[in-house]
Design a protein around this motif. Structure first.
Motif, PDB file in Angstrom:
ATOM      1  N   ILE A 134      35.764  43.357  86.901  1.00 32.22           N
ATOM      2  CA  ILE A 134      35.481  43.962  88.206  1.00 32.22           C
ATOM      3  C   ILE A 134      36.528  43.537  89.228  1.00 32.22           C
ATOM      4  CG2 ILE A 134      33.830  43.949  90.124  1.00 32.22           C
ATOM      5  CD1 ILE A 134      31.620  43.804  87.980  1.00 32.22           C
ATOM      6  N   VAL A 135      36.939  42.266  89.210  1.00 32.24           N
ATOM      7  CA  VAL A 135      37.953  41.779  90.152  1.00 32.24           C
ATOM      8  C   VAL A 135      39.282  42.485  89.911  1.00 32.24           C
ATOM      9  CG1 VAL A 135      39.340  39.752  90.765  1.00 32.24           C
ATOM     10  CG2 VAL A 135      36.866  39.558  90.567  1.00 32.24           C
ATOM     11  N   VAL A 136      39.683  42.625  88.651  1.00 31.71           N
ATOM     12  CA  VAL A 136      40.951  43.290  88.342  1.00 31.71           C
ATOM     13  C   VAL A 136      40.894  44.761  88.742  1.00 31.71           C
ATOM     14  CG1 VAL A 136      42.431  44.035  86.434  1.00 31.71           C
ATOM     15  CG2 VAL A 136      41.637  41.687  86.542  1.00 31.71           C
ATOM     16  N   ALA A 137      39.777  45.435  88.454  1.00 31.67           N
ATOM     17  CA  ALA A 137      39.640  46.844  88.821  1.00 31.67           C
ATOM     18  C   ALA A 137      39.695  47.022  90.331  1.00 31.67           C
ATOM     19  CB  ALA A 137      38.326  47.399  88.262  1.00 31.67           C
ATOM     20  N   THR A 138      39.057  46.128  91.071  1.00 34.78           N
ATOM     21  CA  THR A 138      39.091  46.203  92.527  1.00 34.78           C
ATOM     22  C   THR A 138      40.499  45.958  93.047  1.00 34.78           C
ATOM     23  OG1 THR A 138      36.824  45.396  92.594  1.00 34.78           O
ATOM     24  CG2 THR A 138      38.073  45.275  94.635  1.00 34.78           C
ATOM     25  N   ALA A 139      41.188  44.992  92.485  1.00 32.50           N
ATOM     26  CA  ALA A 139      42.558  44.710  92.923  1.00 32.50           C
ATOM     27  C   ALA A 139      43.485  45.886  92.630  1.00 32.50           C
ATOM     28  CB  ALA A 139      43.070  43.448  92.243  1.00 32.50           C
ATOM     29  N   LEU A 140      43.300  46.534  91.492  1.00 32.48           N
ATOM     30  CA  LEU A 140      44.153  47.669  91.165  1.00 32.48           C
ATOM     31  C   LEU A 140      43.905  48.858  92.082  1.00 32.48           C
ATOM     32  CD1 LEU A 140      44.151  47.653  87.267  1.00 32.48           C
ATOM     33  CD2 LEU A 140      46.072  47.204  88.789  1.00 32.48           C
ATOM     34  N   THR A 141      42.660  49.111  92.437  1.00 31.82           N
ATOM     35  CA  THR A 141      42.382  50.256  93.297  1.00 31.82           C
ATOM     36  C   THR A 141      42.804  50.008  94.725  1.00 31.82           C
ATOM     37  OG1 THR A 141      40.124  49.485  93.650  1.00 31.82           O
ATOM     38  CG2 THR A 141      40.478  51.098  91.908  1.00 31.82           C
ATOM     39  N   ARG A 142      42.879  48.757  95.126  1.00 30.51           N
ATOM     40  CA  ARG A 142      43.286  48.444  96.498  1.00 30.51           C
ATOM     41  C   ARG A 142      44.748  48.029  96.608  1.00 30.51           C
ATOM     42  NH1 ARG A 142      38.615  46.781  99.981  1.00 30.51           N
ATOM     43  NH2 ARG A 142      36.803  47.463  98.804  1.00 30.51           N
ATOM     44  N   SER A 143      45.491  48.168  95.519  1.00 28.92           N
ATOM     45  CA  SER A 143      46.895  47.742  95.544  1.00 28.92           C
ATOM     46  C   SER A 143      47.695  48.618  96.500  1.00 28.92           C
ATOM     47  CB  SER A 143      47.495  47.810  94.145  1.00 28.92           C
ATOM     48  OG  SER A 143      47.534  49.139  93.697  1.00 28.92           O
ATOM     49  N   GLU A 144      48.830  48.099  96.881  1.00 31.27           N
ATOM     50  CA  GLU A 144      49.694  48.814  97.818  1.00 31.27           C
ATOM     51  C   GLU A 144      50.171  50.112  97.193  1.00 31.27           C
ATOM     52  OE1 GLU A 144      53.902  48.144 100.150  1.00 31.27           O
ATOM     53  OE2 GLU A 144      52.970  46.498  99.101  1.00 31.27           O
ATOM     54  N   ARG A 145      50.106  51.170  97.955  1.00 32.74           N
ATOM     55  CA  ARG A 145      50.507  52.484  97.446  1.00 32.74           C
ATOM     56  C   ARG A 145      52.005  52.667  97.660  1.00 32.74           C
ATOM     57  NH1 ARG A 145      46.059  54.945  95.900  1.00 32.74           N
ATOM     58  NH2 ARG A 145      44.143  54.747  97.072  1.00 32.74           N
ATOM     59  N   MET A 161      21.833  27.343  71.929  1.00 32.28           N
ATOM     60  CA  MET A 161      22.863  26.986  72.884  1.00 32.28           C
ATOM     61  C   MET A 161      24.054  27.933  72.800  1.00 32.28           C
ATOM     62  SD  MET A 161      23.470  24.958  75.265  1.00 32.28           S
ATOM     63  CE  MET A 161      24.767  24.329  76.230  1.00 32.28           C
ATOM     64  N   ALA A 162      24.336  28.410  71.579  1.00 38.90           N
ATOM     65  CA  ALA A 162      25.475  29.298  71.415  1.00 38.90           C
ATOM     66  C   ALA A 162      25.255  30.614  72.148  1.00 38.90           C
ATOM     67  CB  ALA A 162      25.729  29.562  69.937  1.00 38.90           C
ATOM     68  N   GLU A 163      23.990  31.105  72.185  1.00 37.49           N
ATOM     69  CA  GLU A 163      23.720  32.363  72.869  1.00 37.49           C
ATOM     70  C   GLU A 163      24.000  32.241  74.363  1.00 37.49           C
ATOM     71  OE1 GLU A 163      21.300  30.921  70.909  1.00 37.49           O
ATOM     72  OE2 GLU A 163      21.619  32.147  69.137  1.00 37.49           O
ATOM     73  N   GLY A 164      23.698  31.085  74.931  1.00 36.74           N
ATOM     74  CA  GLY A 164      23.957  30.865  76.349  1.00 36.74           C
ATOM     75  C   GLY A 164      25.448  30.878  76.668  1.00 36.74           C
ATOM     76  N   SER A 165      26.248  30.291  75.801  1.00 38.50           N
ATOM     77  CA  SER A 165      27.694  30.290  76.048  1.00 38.50           C
ATOM     78  C   SER A 165      28.276  31.689  75.867  1.00 38.50           C
ATOM     79  CB  SER A 165      28.391  29.297  75.124  1.00 38.50           C
ATOM     80  OG  SER A 165      28.223  29.678  73.776  1.00 38.50           O
ATOM     81  N   TYR A 166      27.745  32.454  74.904  1.00 44.29           N
ATOM     82  CA  TYR A 166      28.203  33.834  74.741  1.00 44.29           C
ATOM     83  C   TYR A 166      27.846  34.678  75.958  1.00 44.29           C
ATOM     84  CZ  TYR A 166      29.062  32.911  69.797  1.00 44.29           C
ATOM     85  OH  TYR A 166      29.526  32.426  68.616  1.00 44.29           O
ATOM     86  N   LEU A 167      26.649  34.492  76.479  1.00 42.43           N
ATOM     87  CA  LEU A 167      26.222  35.231  77.653  1.00 42.43           C
ATOM     88  C   LEU A 167      27.069  34.857  78.863  1.00 42.43           C
ATOM     89  CD1 LEU A 167      24.219  37.205  78.901  1.00 42.43           C
ATOM     90  CD2 LEU A 167      22.702  35.271  79.323  1.00 42.43           C
ATOM     91  N   ALA A 168      27.341  33.564  79.036  1.00 39.93           N
ATOM     92  CA  ALA A 168      28.177  33.123  80.154  1.00 39.93           C
ATOM     93  C   ALA A 168      29.586  33.683  80.025  1.00 39.93           C
ATOM     94  CB  ALA A 168      28.215  31.602  80.207  1.00 39.93           C
ATOM     95  N   LEU A 178      29.493  37.393  80.952  1.00 40.91           N
ATOM     96  CA  LEU A 178      29.363  37.583  82.395  1.00 40.91           C
ATOM     97  C   LEU A 178      30.673  37.266  83.120  1.00 40.91           C
ATOM     98  CD1 LEU A 178      25.784  36.173  83.037  1.00 40.91           C
ATOM     99  CD2 LEU A 178      26.517  38.565  83.040  1.00 40.91           C
ATOM    100  N   LEU A 179      31.353  36.195  82.704  1.00 43.09           N
ATOM    101  CA  LEU A 179      32.631  35.855  83.336  1.00 43.09           C
ATOM    102  C   LEU A 179      33.686  36.930  83.094  1.00 43.09           C
ATOM    103  CD1 LEU A 179      32.935  32.009  82.754  1.00 43.09           C
ATOM    104  CD2 LEU A 179      32.684  33.216  84.927  1.00 43.09           C
ATOM    105  N   MET A 180      33.738  37.462  81.874  1.00 37.75           N
ATOM    106  CA  MET A 180      34.721  38.506  81.588  1.00 37.75           C
ATOM    107  C   MET A 180      34.380  39.797  82.335  1.00 37.75           C
ATOM    108  SD  MET A 180      37.075  37.160  79.992  1.00 37.75           S
ATOM    109  CE  MET A 180      38.028  38.601  79.630  1.00 37.75           C
TER     110      MET A 180
END
Length: 149
Positions: A18-29, A1-8, A11-13
């Motif tokens: 990816i969300v933070v990187a996308t937001a930074l590249t599309r930020s207002e110039r 069970m611990a392996e599943g929580s580590y994998l989740a 994946l969430l991190m």
């Protein structure tokens, strides 16, 4: 069970990264100050070569993602072992520790330097303050090592 929580968690991190990187590249110039103090549009100041690459936020985000992925792969090879012999696992651990130390000290030095220069101080003051911050980090590491061992 611990392996599943580590994998989740991994994946969430990764998704969060990816969300933070996308937001930074599309930020207002915003406009950036030029060499003579005048305001220069960031799109017009990209230039060529390494200077243009250093001024491109997408390159910084890509470098961060690649560095993070390299550290993660090295940590997985060190902890999981995989097809590597024990000697290679030890080398992978040293490489990961060295990269983490380099990233933390570089972030501390560069952040202190940029803060000092953005407040109107000269680059010499920024270098001095960054060096003092790194020295204090080194002293804290020695104190922690002495107290723990």
């Amino acid at each position: 069970m611990a392996e599943g929580s580590y994998l989740a968690s991994t994946l969430l991190m990764g998704l969060f990264l990816i969300v933070v990187a996308t937001a930074l590249t599309r930020s207002e110039r915003a406009p950036v100050p030029g060499a003579n103090g005048e305001t220069v549009d960031r799109e017009g100041s990209l230039g060529t070569g390494l200077d243009g690459l250093a001024r491109n936020p997408s390159a910084w985000v890509l470098g961060f993602v690649l560095l993070t992925a390299g550290i993660a792969v090295g940590a997985l090879l060190y902890v999981g072992g995989g097809p590597l012999p024990d000697e290679s696992r030890e080398v992978a651990g040293l490489v990961v520790a060295g990269l983490l130390l380099l990233v933390i000290s570089g972030f501390l030095f560069l952040g202190t330097y940029l803060t000092a220069t953005s407040k109107g101080r000269s680059s010499a003051w920024g270098i001095a303050e960054g060096t003092i911050a790194l020295g204090l980090l080194f002293i804290v590491a020695i104190v922690v090592n002495l107290v723990v061992s």
